[in-house]
Design a protein around this motif. Sequence first.
Motif, short mmCIF file in Angstrom:
data_model
loop_
_atom_site.label_atom_id
_atom_site.label_comp_id
_atom_site.label_asym_id
_atom_site.label_seq_id
_atom_site.Cartn_x
_atom_site.Cartn_y
_atom_site.Cartn_z
N ALA A 131 6.56 6.38 7.10
CA ALA A 131 7.57 7.31 6.83
C ALA A 131 8.68 6.96 6.33
N ASN A 132 8.84 5.54 6.61
CA ASN A 132 10.33 4.99 6.27
C ASN A 132 10.25 4.37 4.84
N ARG A 133 9.18 4.48 4.24
CA ARG A 133 9.12 3.56 2.69
C ARG A 133 9.28 4.77 1.69
N GLU A 134 10.02 4.20 0.78
CA GLU A 134 9.95 5.27 -0.44
C GLU A 134 8.46 5.66 -0.96
N GLN A 135 8.32 6.70 -1.65
CA GLN A 135 7.33 7.27 -2.00
C GLN A 135 6.20 7.88 -0.90
N THR A 136 6.64 7.74 0.34
CA THR A 136 5.50 8.37 1.34
C THR A 136 6.31 8.94 2.46
N GLN A 137 7.58 9.37 1.93
CA GLN A 137 8.46 10.09 3.13
C GLN A 137 8.16 11.48 3.40
N THR A 138 7.48 12.17 2.21
CA THR A 138 7.17 13.52 2.56
C THR A 138 5.61 13.63 2.47
N ALA A 139 5.26 14.76 3.06
CA ALA A 139 3.60 15.15 2.97
C ALA A 139 3.22 15.28 1.63
N GLU A 140 4.19 15.72 0.86
CA GLU A 140 3.65 15.82 -0.80
C GLU A 140 3.52 14.46 -1.34
N ASP A 141 4.26 13.57 -1.05
CA ASP A 141 4.18 12.20 -1.64
C ASP A 141 2.81 11.52 -1.06
N VAL A 142 2.62 11.74 0.19
CA VAL A 142 1.48 10.98 0.88
C VAL A 142 0.48 11.64 0.38
N ILE A 143 0.02 12.90 0.19
CA ILE A 143 -0.89 13.53 -0.37
C ILE A 143 -1.43 13.29 -2.00
N ARG A 144 -0.04 13.14 -2.59
CA ARG A 144 -0.28 12.69 -3.95
C ARG A 144 -0.89 11.28 -4.08
N PHE A 145 -0.33 10.44 -3.14
CA PHE A 145 -1.02 8.85 -3.01
C PHE A 145 -2.54 9.07 -2.81
N ILE A 146 -2.95 9.81 -1.69
CA ILE A 146 -4.26 9.98 -1.37
C ILE A 146 -5.05 10.38 -2.38
N LYS A 147 -4.78 11.44 -3.24
CA LYS A 147 -5.50 12.12 -4.19
C LYS A 147 -5.80 10.98 -5.46
N SER A 148 -4.65 10.23 -5.53
CA SER A 148 -4.68 9.27 -6.74
C SER A 148 -5.72 8.25 -6.32
N MET A 149 -5.60 7.71 -5.24
CA MET A 149 -6.59 6.75 -4.72
C MET A 149 -7.97 7.03 -4.87
N GLU A 150 -8.04 8.45 -4.23
CA GLU A 150 -9.51 9.05 -3.86
C GLU A 150 -10.13 9.21 -5.61
N GLU A 151 -9.43 9.64 -6.55
CA GLU A 151 -9.74 9.75 -7.93
C GLU A 151 -10.32 8.56 -8.49
N THR A 152 -9.44 7.46 -8.13
CA THR A 152 -9.70 6.32 -8.89
C THR A 152 -10.81 5.53 -8.42
N SER A 153 -10.97 5.55 -6.98
CA SER A 153 -11.95 4.94 -6.39
C SER A 153 -13.21 5.48 -6.20
N LYS A 154 -13.10 7.01 -6.31
CA LYS A 154 -14.39 7.88 -6.00
C LYS A 154 -14.71 7.60 -4.67
N LEU A 155 -13.94 7.41 -3.69
CA LEU A 155 -14.07 7.29 -2.41
C LEU A 155 -13.17 8.37 -1.62
N LYS A 156 -13.82 8.59 -0.29
CA LYS A 156 -12.85 9.64 0.25
C LYS A 156 -12.08 8.84 1.43
N VAL A 157 -10.70 9.33 1.47
CA VAL A 157 -9.87 9.06 2.81
C VAL A 157 -10.41 9.75 3.73
#
Length: 221
Positions: A131-157
Amino acid sequence: MIKDDKRVRLFIGHYGSGKSEVSINYVTNLRKIVDGPVAFADLDIVNVYFRTREKKDELRSMGINPIDSSIETDTLDLPAVSAQIMTPLHENDVNYVLDVVGGDNVWTRVVGRCAAHFVEGEYDMFCVVNANREQTQTAEDVIRFIKSMEETSKLKVTGLINNTHLIRQTTVEDVLKGQKLAKEVSKLTNIPIKYVSCLRELVDSLPDDLEGDILPIDLYM
């Protein structure tokens, strides 16, 4: 508990999340509690400063098989990954941990070529959150990152790891700040908090009721 996780574990996280530090601590703890072979793959071909491949001799001395570059060299830093990363995926007696490149979708070039070999329900993919790093300081940021990684990898967190830190200056307050964020993300996504990682010297100062198992961190990187 570490031993109860799936045989294959992937670690993802945004730049600066501490993903590599968490994954190397995870695999060294795993080695202490499981029988049989343990393998560790470094798929981070982007960040040239904090690569777990630099610890491969230390890992070997612990009985962990490190898999990293396809080019054996100590003088060049080349973005190469060994085809051997595939082997432990099909060896059911091997406990396998993968430190996957963090940040943007560039990592799909590595994982994408073997994503079909991951069977749903037979792997864990943990998202390391700081939570101290840019781009993952809010729930929206973290969820956006998760969705991006899931979409490109076809794997689920499958789990979250609260690794909110300021390296050696980390305080209990930092950890609790990250826990608040992780709980919000968990509530919105139904992804459980699996681990709370922090410096070993802070463990005894943490509240007893934190969601997730405590993963003490020794600074390898």
